[in-house]
Design a protein around this motif. Structure first.
Motif, PDB file in Angstrom:
ATOM      1  N   ARG A 137     -20.733   8.963  60.026  1.00 17.92           N
ATOM      2  CA  ARG A 137     -20.714   7.498  59.963  1.00 17.92           C
ATOM      3  C   ARG A 137     -20.783   6.999  58.526  1.00 17.92           C
ATOM      4  O   ARG A 137     -20.326   5.902  58.229  1.00 17.92           O
TER       5      ARG A 137
ATOM      6  N   VAL B  65     -27.973 -11.662  57.867  1.00 20.49           N
ATOM      7  CA  VAL B  65     -27.952 -12.979  58.506  1.00 20.49           C
ATOM      8  C   VAL B  65     -29.324 -13.180  59.147  1.00 20.49           C
ATOM      9  O   VAL B  65     -29.774 -12.373  59.951  1.00 20.49           O
TER      10      VAL B  65
ATOM     11  N   LYS C  49     -26.340   7.335  59.895  1.00 19.96           N
ATOM     12  CA  LYS C  49     -26.695   6.543  61.071  1.00 19.96           C
ATOM     13  C   LYS C  49     -26.931   7.471  62.251  1.00 19.96           C
ATOM     14  O   LYS C  49     -26.257   8.495  62.366  1.00 19.96           O
TER      15      LYS C  49
ATOM     16  N   GLU D  83     -23.251  -7.634  55.843  1.00 27.12           N
ATOM     17  CA  GLU D  83     -23.853  -6.342  56.219  1.00 27.12           C
ATOM     18  C   GLU D  83     -25.152  -6.153  55.448  1.00 27.12           C
ATOM     19  O   GLU D  83     -25.180  -6.264  54.225  1.00 27.12           O
TER      20      GLU D  83
ATOM     21  N   GLY E 299     -21.050   9.381  74.731  1.00 27.09           N
ATOM     22  CA  GLY E 299     -20.469   9.268  73.385  1.00 27.09           C
ATOM     23  C   GLY E 299     -19.311   8.288  73.311  1.00 27.09           C
ATOM     24  O   GLY E 299     -18.283   8.572  72.713  1.00 27.09           O
TER      25      GLY E 299
ATOM     26  N   ASN F 134     -22.110  -2.927  70.215  1.00 25.78           N
ATOM     27  CA  ASN F 134     -23.396  -2.774  70.890  1.00 25.78           C
ATOM     28  C   ASN F 134     -24.102  -4.113  71.099  1.00 25.78           C
ATOM     29  O   ASN F 134     -24.946  -4.228  71.980  1.00 25.78           O
TER      30      ASN F 134
ATOM     31  N   ARG G 125     -24.104   4.902  54.311  1.00 32.76           N
ATOM     32  CA  ARG G 125     -25.421   5.144  54.884  1.00 32.76           C
ATOM     33  C   ARG G 125     -25.271   6.035  56.131  1.00 32.76           C
ATOM     34  O   ARG G 125     -24.290   5.943  56.873  1.00 32.76           O
TER      35      ARG G 125
ATOM     36  N   GLY H  80     -23.704  10.486  67.383  1.00 35.68           N
ATOM     37  CA  GLY H  80     -23.098  11.811  67.552  1.00 35.68           C
ATOM     38  C   GLY H  80     -21.806  11.953  66.752  1.00 35.68           C
ATOM     39  O   GLY H  80     -21.298  13.041  66.562  1.00 35.68           O
TER      40      GLY H  80
ATOM     41  N   GLY I 275     -19.859   4.819  72.519  1.00 34.86           N
ATOM     42  CA  GLY I 275     -20.280   3.565  71.882  1.00 34.86           C
ATOM     43  C   GLY I 275     -19.286   3.069  70.838  1.00 34.86           C
ATOM     44  O   GLY I 275     -19.018   1.865  70.752  1.00 34.86           O
ATOM     45  N   MET I 276     -18.737   4.000  70.044  1.00 35.56           N
ATOM     46  CA  MET I 276     -17.776   3.552  69.025  1.00 35.56           C
ATOM     47  C   MET I 276     -16.469   3.090  69.672  1.00 35.56           C
ATOM     48  O   MET I 276     -15.828   2.170  69.184  1.00 35.56           O
TER      49      MET I 276
ATOM     50  N   ALA J 237     -17.484  -2.205  65.069  1.00 39.55           N
ATOM     51  CA  ALA J 237     -17.103  -3.458  65.740  1.00 39.55           C
ATOM     52  C   ALA J 237     -16.832  -4.554  64.710  1.00 39.55           C
ATOM     53  O   ALA J 237     -15.752  -5.166  64.699  1.00 39.55           O
TER      54      ALA J 237
ATOM     55  N   GLY K  42     -22.654  -7.943  60.632  1.00 40.17           N
ATOM     56  CA  GLY K  42     -22.740  -6.502  60.844  1.00 40.17           C
ATOM     57  C   GLY K  42     -21.408  -5.808  60.618  1.00 40.17           C
ATOM     58  O   GLY K  42     -20.375  -6.237  61.152  1.00 40.17           O
TER      59      GLY K  42
ATOM     60  N   CYS L  34     -18.697  11.406  67.267  1.00 41.14           N
ATOM     61  CA  CYS L  34     -17.437  11.851  67.879  1.00 41.14           C
ATOM     62  C   CYS L  34     -16.628  10.620  68.288  1.00 41.14           C
ATOM     63  O   CYS L  34     -17.123   9.780  69.044  1.00 41.14           O
TER      64      CYS L  34
HETATM   65  C1  FAD Z   1     -28.041   9.428  69.824  1.00 41.92           C
HETATM   66  C2  FAD Z   1     -26.750   8.674  69.795  1.00 41.92           C
HETATM   67  C3  FAD Z   1     -25.537   9.359  69.794  1.00 41.92           C
HETATM   68  C4  FAD Z   1     -24.334   8.654  69.798  1.00 41.92           C
HETATM   69  N1  FAD Z   1     -23.167   9.364  69.783  1.00 41.92           N
HETATM   70  C5  FAD Z   1     -21.989   8.701  69.808  1.00 41.92           C
HETATM   71  C6  FAD Z   1     -20.755   9.426  69.762  1.00 41.92           C
HETATM   72  O1  FAD Z   1     -20.720  10.648  69.624  1.00 41.92           O
HETATM   73  N2  FAD Z   1     -19.600   8.710  69.858  1.00 41.92           N
HETATM   74  C7  FAD Z   1     -19.596   7.343  69.974  1.00 41.92           C
HETATM   75  O2  FAD Z   1     -18.520   6.755  70.088  1.00 41.92           O
HETATM   76  N3  FAD Z   1     -20.752   6.638  69.983  1.00 41.92           N
HETATM   77  C8  FAD Z   1     -21.939   7.272  69.887  1.00 41.92           C
HETATM   78  N4  FAD Z   1     -23.103   6.562  69.862  1.00 41.92           N
HETATM   79  C9  FAD Z   1     -23.052   5.089  69.924  1.00 41.92           C
HETATM   80  C10 FAD Z   1     -22.624   4.446  68.607  1.00 41.92           C
HETATM   81  O3  FAD Z   1     -23.409   4.920  67.540  1.00 41.92           O
HETATM   82  C11 FAD Z   1     -22.756   2.918  68.686  1.00 41.92           C
HETATM   83  O4  FAD Z   1     -22.319   2.477  69.929  1.00 41.92           O
HETATM   84  C12 FAD Z   1     -21.954   2.218  67.596  1.00 41.92           C
HETATM   85  O5  FAD Z   1     -22.514   2.464  66.336  1.00 41.92           O
HETATM   86  C13 FAD Z   1     -21.919   0.709  67.839  1.00 41.92           C
HETATM   87  O6  FAD Z   1     -21.171   0.107  66.825  1.00 41.92           O
HETATM   88  P1  FAD Z   1     -21.442  -1.413  66.409  1.00 41.92           P
HETATM   89  O7  FAD Z   1     -20.435  -1.736  65.377  1.00 41.92           O
HETATM   90  O8  FAD Z   1     -21.530  -2.255  67.610  1.00 41.92           O
HETATM   91  O9  FAD Z   1     -22.912  -1.416  65.797  1.00 41.92           O
HETATM   92  P2  FAD Z   1     -23.516  -0.581  64.598  1.00 41.92           P
HETATM   93  O10 FAD Z   1     -22.703   0.598  64.295  1.00 41.92           O
HETATM   94  O11 FAD Z   1     -24.953  -0.387  64.932  1.00 41.92           O
HETATM   95  O12 FAD Z   1     -23.391  -1.555  63.354  1.00 41.92           O
HETATM   96  C14 FAD Z   1     -24.147  -2.728  63.266  1.00 41.92           C
HETATM   97  C15 FAD Z   1     -24.302  -3.100  61.788  1.00 41.92           C
HETATM   98  O13 FAD Z   1     -24.914  -4.388  61.715  1.00 41.92           O
HETATM   99  C16 FAD Z   1     -25.819  -4.405  60.630  1.00 41.92           C
HETATM  100  N5  FAD Z   1     -26.775  -5.479  60.873  1.00 41.92           N
HETATM  101  C17 FAD Z   1     -27.746  -5.529  61.818  1.00 41.92           C
HETATM  102  N6  FAD Z   1     -28.404  -6.701  61.762  1.00 41.92           N
HETATM  103  C18 FAD Z   1     -27.828  -7.402  60.757  1.00 41.92           C
HETATM  104  C19 FAD Z   1     -28.077  -8.689  60.204  1.00 41.92           C
HETATM  105  N7  FAD Z   1     -29.031  -9.501  60.679  1.00 41.92           N
HETATM  106  N8  FAD Z   1     -27.327  -9.111  59.149  1.00 41.92           N
HETATM  107  C20 FAD Z   1     -26.339  -8.298  58.635  1.00 41.92           C
HETATM  108  N9  FAD Z   1     -26.075  -7.060  59.124  1.00 41.92           N
HETATM  109  C21 FAD Z   1     -26.794  -6.633  60.181  1.00 41.92           C
HETATM  110  C22 FAD Z   1     -26.422  -3.004  60.643  1.00 41.92           C
HETATM  111  O14 FAD Z   1     -26.953  -2.677  59.375  1.00 41.92           O
HETATM  112  C23 FAD Z   1     -25.222  -2.140  61.039  1.00 41.92           C
HETATM  113  O15 FAD Z   1     -24.543  -1.617  59.911  1.00 41.92           O
HETATM  114  C24 FAD Z   1     -24.332   7.234  69.810  1.00 41.92           C
HETATM  115  C25 FAD Z   1     -25.542   6.547  69.784  1.00 41.92           C
HETATM  116  C26 FAD Z   1     -26.736   7.248  69.762  1.00 41.92           C
HETATM  117  C27 FAD Z   1     -28.022   6.478  69.736  1.00 41.92           C
END
Ligand code: FAD
Length: 435
Positions: free
Chosen positions: A105, A129, A42, A34, A306, A296, A40, A45, A308-309, A15, A11, A47
């Motif tokens: 994003r 994966v 996503k 990925e 907000g 996540n 793409r 929010g 999560g990032m 993260a 992913g 921020c």
């Molecule tokens: C409504 C809403 C509003 C939000 N607003 C905010 C905000 O304003 N500020 C903030 O900080 N956070 C916000 N968040 C949270 C934030 O979007 C997430 O916490 C953040 O994207 C998590 O990052 P990540 O890298 O863990 O996962 P992700 O960003 O979800 O990335 C995971 C990646 O893994 C890939 N993937 C999945 N499965 C596989 C697989 N089997 N093989 C290969 N690739 C795979 C996916 O395609 C994806 O690109 C919000 C969330 C929501 C739902």
């Protein structure tokens, strides 16, 4: 023919890409898998809190972020019904970056994955994966291409799961989403042009059955995102059967929140509403014998705060800090060492993020329920500074990551991949055996 890496990361959200950059800069060979093509959009929010901006600098995308991100978010607001209560956003003690900003994003994630390529990470995209088999120190990751449906097995002592929250790996080792009790919240997001939302204002939206937020991001585009309970969404959809789910949410926000109505007057939506769900807030760090989890995949707070990032970037930093620590054994395949890394990381993760999850859950439930949200609004009206305090408690100006980690890593001289790997996009990479 290369199929063995020091680390394989699943992913490329904030993260996964940030972990890939840190490990590659420490000289590790890293494969980052990925499944989606970038750029793409996503559901988010978008921020990014001030506490992360120095991390983006250290990762090598700071100057570009600086030049494209939206205005500094210096005010926070609570909007419900006819009420809009505004307060100061807490200021970060970081001298250089005192306020957060918003960036789409599609841009942020692309900047990070491109940076990973630049520092020598082998990026497999779009590839997913399918499973992670094996044991600590000796993992086998089955990877499938989106374009040709061929598969490949990558071998690694260190597997890192950064796959986010919406999809679980089809691997029996990992928690299946179906087996957990998920909330009944669905998440939505859309972008709008020509809104009259004050630049630099981050309003939190509270309405019956849900919550949300909006902000002006890069290019003056406003991001509107939120979550809604499925029972409320179902009822609203039955009342407006000709509208799509996202349009129902837009109509509902216009109807229930004067601040949104005013901001969107004369604005035009850019692209379709995106939706995902159900949301699954909670901690899922896994057992010591599982692959490491960051972002996540490790745990998720209600997005009302907000953060999560922040948690994605900072948890990645925490894990890499342990993996690149001074007590690294002769072989990174050492089970004893990896289990110790996992234990220390989990303790730190809980220390920094558990309270954020609890606060976000409490705030989300207050915001969604009419019976609680009325006193919440009354309190904010009487004491607006509670919004500033809430944003501070939510983590907006607190960074769990130790920036000093970057000083221990090799400086990157040029832009080209240094490991001899062949980065590829939408194409079959040479040097790998596909079946
Ligand atoms: C409504 C809403 C509003 C939000 N607003 C905010 C905000 O304003 N500020 C903030 O900080 N956070 C916000 N968040 C949270 C934030 O979007 C997430 O916490 C953040 O994207 C998590 O990052 P990540 O890298 O863990 O996962 P992700 O960003 O979800 O990335 C995971 C990646 O893994 C890939 N993937 C999945 N499965 C596989 C697989 N089997 N093989 C290969 N690739 C795979 C996916 O395609 C994806 O690109 C919000 C969330 C929501 C739902």
């Amino acid at each position: 023919m290369r199929s063995v890496f020091d680390a394989v990361i699943v992913g490329a959200g904030p993260a996964g890409s940030s972990a890939a950059i840190l490990l590659a800069r420490a000289g590790w060979s890293v494969a980052l898998v990925e499944k989606q093509r970038f750029p793409r959009r996503k559901v988010c929010g978008e921020c990014i809190a001030a506490s992360n901006l120095s991390l983006l600098d250290a990762l090598g995308i700071g100057p570009v972020f600086d030049s494209v991100a939206g205005p500094e978010l210096r005010k926070v607001a609570l909007m419900r019904g006819d009420q809009t209560i505004i307060a100061d956003m807490p200021e970060s003690p970081d001298g250089k970056y005192r306020w957060g900003r918003a960036l789409g994003r599609e841009t942020l994630d692309t900047l990070l994955i491109e940076r990973a390529r630049d520092v020598g990470v082998l990026v497999l995209q779009p590839c997913s994966v399918q499973a992670i088999e094996g044991e600590v120190g000796n993992w086998h990751c089955a990877v499938r291409t989106a374009f040709s449906k061929t598969t490949l097995t990558l071998h690694t002592p260190v597997a890192i799961d950064a796959h986010g929250s919406w999809e679980s790996l089809p691997s029996s080792r990992l928690h299946s989403r179906e087996s957990r009790s998920v909330s009944n919240l669905f998440a939505f997001k859309a972008n709008f042009r020509d809104t009259s939302l004050d630049e630099g204002l981050l309003p939190i939206l509270s309405f019956d059955g849900g919550y949300g937020g909006m902000a002006v991001a890069d290019g003056g585009v406003t991001t509107l995102a939120g979550c809604i309970r499925s029972d409320y969404l179902g009822a609203y959809r039955r009342a407006s059967p000709r509208l799509r789910a996202g349009e129902v949410v837009e109509a509902l926000l216009n109807n229930q929140c004067k601040g949104v109505r005013m901001a969107l007057q004369g604005a035009s939506r850019e692209g379709a509403w995106l939706a995902v769900g159900p949301l699954d807030p909670g901690i899922r760090l896994g057992a010591v014998d599982d692959p490491f989890r960051i972002g996540n995949a490790a745990g998720e707070a209600h997005p009302i705060i907000g953060e999560g990032m922040s948690m994605a970037l900072q948890s990645s930093w925490l894990l890499c800090g342990h993996l690149l620590g001074t007590d690294q054994p002769q072989s990174i395949a050492s089970k004893v060492w990896q289990r110790e890394v996992g234990r220390r990381y989990a303790v730190e993760w809980r220390h920094h993020f558990e309270s954020r999850l609890r606060l976000a859950a409490a705030f989300a439930h207050l915001a969604m329920r009419p019976v609680f949200s009325a006193p919440l609004v009354a309190l904010a009206r009487a004491w607006p500074a509670i919004l500033t305090v809430g944003a501070k408690w939510g983590g907006k100006v607190r960074c769990a990551a130790d920036l000093a980690l970057i000083d221990r890593l090799t400086p990157i001289a040029g832009g080209a991949a240094e490991s001899g790997d062949v980065p590829f996009r939408d194409a079959r990479p040479s040097g790998l055996t596909w079946h």
